[in-house]
Design an enzyme around this catalytic site. Structure first.
Site: not given
Length: 405
Positions: A220, A236, A258, A287, A307, A347
């Site tokens: 970020r 997200f 979200d 999303a 993300d 992730c």
């Protein structure tokens, strides 16, 4: 069961089969159940979380760890050699070493304080929110050591409170229950995290993970040159970290999306908290459906940030997950202006870095777009990667420029 006794340490021995010590000697900390010599040390003789000495087939002790006979990863090495018992003293040392790094990195006490295997404490995560520590135990060994963890945290930091957020899905693989509890102290009703000059309210008990995603902070920090004066879409969003940071860096308009109504309310509250409400809007939506709607009405943004949560939680989900990442990135690029910036992340440990980039490129070619990778993204330095443990290297991403072909 044969005991292993040295320097006052009297733990039962967990014997490995011949040749199964190579990975541990190379630096890894895990022992799998099929690597154990069950004739010499039957796994049924151990209780979940019990301390042990891990010994190779030639009776040479590798170090001290703990066992869970009911898990595929049936043991974890915590201390090499037999100089230190598995107790609060060892945990205190690990915590002091971990704290030394974080204090070099950050001027304020908001960070991942201890990151499991990478900080020599497999199964334990500690996040710091000023004077409150949020802890997570993902193994039976750490669950058993909770009093020692609390004592170590008191000795090193003496915070006002420690919370246990023990609801990670991985605990089920260890046969552990899901719960949240107060370890000690009187925590405030809402925690605060500070990042990039902004203050965010965090729900450590009801929120995702331990309440905040410190792993993306360094990424970020890179937004500034790309978002000044820009229209930004943050998908997200969770608590709005990406979007609010973009607004604080000069974005003229930010839309945060979200699927959670609670998250949307929190984003709006955090925008007001930081004086950014006029430039930040939060919307509740799925999303994929939201991005499809943008495509249909031909609405575009200068910067799109993707993300998402992990799409590939197990290795067998890789094929389906790769497709999901590709679809998401293609939809994200369709929402971009002609010369736009795409920030895309994964992730999912089981999603290879190259596979994420391949999905971006395939989506770009399908749209007749050209992609320039400007930066490769990874987890922040308070989530250090252990070079012998690839499982500690899970976050990957790209900051890309997307142009017409």
């Amino acid at each position: 069961m044969e005991p292993a006794v040295s320097e006052g340490i009297a733990y039962p021995a967990l014997y490995l089969k011949r040749g199964e010590d190579a990975r541990l000697r190379a630096g890894h900390l895990w022992v799998f159940s099929n690597e154990v010599d069950v004739a010499r040390s039957p796994l049924t003789g151990f209780t979940p979380g019990e301390p042990c000495v891990i010994v190779d087939a030639r009776d040479r002790p590798l170090g001290v760890g703990y066992v869970n006979p009911n898990s595929l990863i049936c043991a974890r090495l915590v201390g090499r050699g037999l100089e230190h018992a598995l107790d609060r003293s060892l945990l205190t040392h690990r915590l002091k070493v971990a704290l030394g790094l974080r204090e070099r990195l950050y001027g304020e006490p908001y960070y991942r304080l201890l990151y499991g295997e990478a900080d020599g404490a497999p199964g334990l995560t500690l996040d710091r929110f000023g004077d409150v520590v949020v802890a997570q135990a993902t193994t039976a060994g750490i669950e058993r050591l909770k009093p020692e963890v609390e004592a170590a945290v008191r000795k090193v930091l003496n915070p006002a409170a420690l919370l246990w957020k023990n609801d990670a899905a991985i605990r089920a693989l260890e046969g552990l229950p899901s719960y949240a509890d107060v370890g000690f102290g009187a925590p405030p009703g809402a925690l605060e995290v500070r990042e990039g000059g902004l203050a965010f309210a965090v729900d450590a008990i009801g929120g995702q993970k331990t309440g905040w995603f410190y792993d993306q902070r360094a990424n970020r920090d890179l937004l500034a040159p790309f978002v000044r004066g820009a229209r930004v879409l943050d998908m997200f969003s969770y608590l709005g970290a990406w979007g609010l940071r973009a607004a604080a860096m000069g974005a003229r308009e930010v839309v945060c999306v979200d699927a959670s109504a609670h998250a949307v309310e929190a984003i709006a509250a955090n925008a007001r908290r930081n004086g950014l409400a006029e430039r930040v809007r939060a919307e509740r939506a799925d999303a994929f459906e939201y991005l499809k709607a943008l495509r249909e009405r031909r609405e575009h943004f200068d910067v799109v940030i993707l993300d998402p949560p992990a799409f590939v939680k197990r290795k067998k989900d890789l094929a389906e997950g790769r497709l999901a990442y590709r679809r998401l990135n293609e939809l994200g690029m369709q929402a971009l202006a002609r010369d736009g910036i795409l920030v895309t992340c994964s992730c999912s440990y089981h999603m290879p870095r190259q596979a994420l980039l391949d999905g971006v490129q395939q989506g770009a070619r399908h749209l007749d777009r050209q992609v320039q990778v400007l930066m490769q993204l990874q987890q922040a330095p308070d989530h250090p990667v252990h070079p012998a443990i690839p499982e500690t290297d899970y976050l990957k991403g790209y900051l890309c420029r997307v142009l017409p072909a």
